[in-house]
Scaffold this active site. Sequence first.
Site, PDB file in Angstrom:
ATOM      1  N   LYS A 240      53.978 182.842  -9.502  1.00 31.60           N
ATOM      2  CA  LYS A 240      52.621 182.434  -9.831  1.00 31.60           C
ATOM      3  C   LYS A 240      51.637 183.036  -8.832  1.00 31.60           C
ATOM      4  CE  LYS A 240      54.133 178.627 -12.573  1.00 31.60           C
ATOM      5  NZ  LYS A 240      54.592 177.266 -12.655  1.00 31.60           N
TER       6      LYS A 240
HETATM    7  N1  GLU Z   1      57.396 173.047 -16.804  1.00 24.89           N
HETATM    8  C1  GLU Z   1      58.444 174.000 -16.676  1.00 24.89           C
HETATM    9  C2  GLU Z   1      57.905 175.271 -16.047  1.00 24.89           C
HETATM   10  O1  GLU Z   1      56.713 175.521 -16.126  1.00 24.89           O
HETATM   11  C3  GLU Z   1      59.080 174.377 -17.997  1.00 24.89           C
HETATM   12  C4  GLU Z   1      59.888 173.305 -18.556  1.00 24.89           C
HETATM   13  C5  GLU Z   1      60.570 173.605 -19.869  1.00 24.89           C
HETATM   14  O2  GLU Z   1      60.117 174.467 -20.629  1.00 24.89           O
HETATM   15  O3  GLU Z   1      61.542 172.926 -20.151  1.00 24.89           O
HETATM   16  O4  GLU Z   1      58.673 176.004 -15.481  1.00 24.89           O
END
Ligand code: GLU
Length: 303
Positions: A240
Amino acid sequence: MNERGRFAPSPTGELHLGNARSALLSWLWARKGGGGYAIRIEDIDTPRVRPGMAEQQLAELAWLGLDWDGPPVFQSQRTGLYEDALQKLGDHVYECFCSRAEIAAASAPHGDEGPRYPGTCANLTRAQRAERRRTRSPSLRLRVPPGPLAFHDEIAADQSFDTRQLVGDFVLRRGDGIFAYQLAVVVDDGAMAITQVLRGADLLASTARQILLHRLLGQREPRWAHVPLVIAASGERLSKRDKSLSLSALRKRGVDPRQVVAHLARLSGLAARDACEARELLGGFSLPKLPLRGPTRIDALPY
Ligand code: GLU
């Protein structure tokens, strides 16, 4: 049963092209068959959430031309559901009083998944637990059965992970009261009637943990598809922090989102011109036909 897909960003950092590709492919997979599509903001780890980031991510997904059914779901508003799930898991859950340092010291050298929990607190007596609760608030861990768990992945093919060997009894709620991703994601995928999950391959090993939880909670597990990660020209994972490959940087630079969509489509083996709307890709989309094997490298941006 109606098919329903989802994209579930964490508002802890900006979306980059790898996240955008997962969003686009998950949307195409769901919408291709006329299925539903939901967005879930995974803002459960509140100290890591960046103010305004969820709204920014939603605006960027819309900028890409993706649409979703109903308002986005915010995990931070659903802790009651996670609490109920813990109750339901009953004796499969136990209190753990170990610190990170104690766990690291007690386990063998470890890889990406962190140290394996050796089960130190798995069999404490009621009196021992009461004593330790006086000085430390416990995390809650799931008792993981031994042996491998196999599942089919629609992109990565047949998979098998031995969660007990890999990470051991894993955390469902941290000592500070914050629910773990693994629990929240399973409760929400169940409650939101998600039937298909497409996301980055970094979550492949987590899938075995999630299937275990789906089963213990009596939920039907979704179909799984894990896309290889998008990596930078240097060979490093897009994090990120790679600002130039973030959607916000592209948007600020005035890039046409249809060029971004076409680029992501071509990176995934879909035929696309220089610029196209996401919905124009629906006709030619077929998940099993995508040539997604190893990581996808972005050498240079075509815009
Ligand atoms: N929130 C998680 C992420 O941004 C992804 C979770 C999922 O897709 O199961 O890495």
